[in-house]
Motif scaffolding. Structure first.
Motif, mmCIF file in Angstrom:
data_model
loop_
_atom_site.group_PDB
_atom_site.id
_atom_site.type_symbol
_atom_site.label_atom_id
_atom_site.label_comp_id
_atom_site.label_asym_id
_atom_site.label_seq_id
_atom_site.Cartn_x
_atom_site.Cartn_y
_atom_site.Cartn_z
ATOM 1 N N GLU A 1 0.816 -1.210 0.000
ATOM 2 C CA GLU A 1 0.000 0.000 0.000
ATOM 3 C C GLU A 1 0.850 1.261 0.000
ATOM 4 N N PRO B 1 1.510 -3.979 9.462
ATOM 5 C CA PRO B 1 0.673 -4.010 10.675
ATOM 6 C C PRO B 1 1.400 -4.525 11.913
ATOM 7 N N LEU C 1 -2.184 4.336 7.349
ATOM 8 C CA LEU C 1 -2.812 3.472 6.347
ATOM 9 C C LEU C 1 -2.665 2.048 6.853
ATOM 10 N N ARG C 2 -3.753 1.514 7.382
ATOM 11 C CA ARG C 2 -3.718 0.196 8.022
ATOM 12 C C ARG C 2 -4.748 -0.723 7.387
ATOM 13 N N ARG C 3 -4.252 -1.693 6.647
ATOM 14 C CA ARG C 3 -5.173 -2.620 5.998
ATOM 15 C C ARG C 3 -5.791 -3.557 7.035
ATOM 16 N N ASP C 4 -7.017 -3.949 6.758
ATOM 17 C CA ASP C 4 -7.721 -4.865 7.653
ATOM 18 C C ASP C 4 -7.049 -6.232 7.669
ATOM 19 N N GLY D 1 -3.089 -9.445 6.436
ATOM 20 C CA GLY D 1 -4.145 -8.775 5.698
ATOM 21 C C GLY D 1 -3.740 -8.530 4.255
ATOM 22 N N SER E 1 -6.910 6.858 11.044
ATOM 23 C CA SER E 1 -6.487 5.731 10.218
ATOM 24 C C SER E 1 -7.451 5.513 9.055
ATOM 25 N N PHE E 2 -6.898 4.989 7.979
ATOM 26 C CA PHE E 2 -7.670 4.641 6.793
ATOM 27 C C PHE E 2 -7.275 3.237 6.369
ATOM 28 N N GLN E 3 -8.208 2.521 5.721
ATOM 29 C CA GLN E 3 -7.983 1.121 5.378
ATOM 30 C C GLN E 3 -7.573 0.913 3.930
ATOM 31 N N SER E 4 -7.531 1.983 3.140
ATOM 32 C CA SER E 4 -7.199 1.818 1.721
ATOM 33 C C SER E 4 -6.456 3.042 1.211
#
Length: 253
Positions: free
Chosen positions: A13, A76, A99-102, A201, A232-235
């Motif tokens: 990402e 992460p 920016l933290r992906r699930d 993730g 934080s945002f996931q994408s």
């Protein structure tokens, strides 16, 4: 005058975000890498390699270089770096977003065993011989020397040097993304009955999880660490939308 952005990277990402921001000419974007990977992918933005000297060192860098926004797009499991980023933001007054992906979610058919850390994963393997696929970073492999009775298949971006002091270890040097079909073949060809993995993730390394489900293979999952509570945002798209709000001159580019 260009707005300055520093991305703390190392993830897919982070690379994708840097590629998009490189095209935004009113932004001066720099990507910072820890330097653990010997041959990182060539990036279209300036790349800084190495640590900052803790939270205070990062804070000093942010102040001295007049960074307008810090983006934590680290792995992460890079808990210390994320903690340093949050503290450096506080010390310097530089805004921070993450920016933290699930993480992956356990599905019907999965055989997951959840553990807190690598040492617990070693213990979870038990005493009886297993054929284990280690999907971990090179820096996290040493504890498995305490369980030499198992046969290991180890995949990493860079060669494992020195190799583990265990009787049976097969090394694969490769960089993802990894397709599920290829992971099915790897697991079946090597007779793997157990995978040790982080809950990283994303899609790039999910193939082994889906393949393990299809083959009924047990997966020892190392839980994610606690990370600082920051915006934080996931994408990547969500981060870009946020940048459009705080740097409105960038709209429409």
């Amino acid at each position: 005058m260009k707005n300055s952005i520093l991305i703390l990277g190392g993830t897919t990402e982070a690379r994708l975000l840097a590629e998009v921001l490189a095209k935004r000419h009113s932004l001066a974007t720099t990507l910072s890498l820890a330097g653990r990977t010997r041959s990182p992918i060539v990036m279209p933005v300036p790349v800084r390699t190495g640590g900052f000297g803790g939270a205070q060192g990062l804070a000093d860098h942010l102040t001295e270089n007049r960074v307008d926004l810090l983006i934590d797009a680290t792995h992460p499991y890079a808990a210390r770096i994320s903690a340093n980023a949050a503290e450096a933001s506080r010390l310097s007054g530089t805004p921070l977003v993450a920016l933290r992906r699930d993480g992956w979610c356990e599905q019907d058919g999965d055989r997951w065993i959840h553990v807190e850390h690598v040492e617990a994963a070693v213990a979870a393997l038990g005493k009886t011989l297993r054929r284990v696929f280690l999907a971990l970073g090179r820096q996290e492999l040493l504890p498995f020397e305490q369980a030499p009775q198992h046969r290991y298949v180890i995949r990493s971006v860079d060669p494992v040097e020195p190799p583990l002091a265990v009787p049976s270890a097969h090394y694969i040097t490769d960089r993802g993304p990894f397709r599920e079909a290829d992971e099915l073949a790897l697991l079946a060809d090597n007779g793997i009955d157990t995978i040790v993995s982080k809950n990283s993730g994303g899609s790039a390394s999910y193939g082994k999880i889906a393949a393990a489900r299809a083959l009924g293979i047990e997966v020892i999952i190392i839980r994610r660490p606690e990370l600082p509570q920051v915006t934080s945002f996931q994408s990547v798209d969500a981060v870009l939308s946020h940048l459009d709000q705080i740097f409105p001159a960038e709209r429409g580019e």
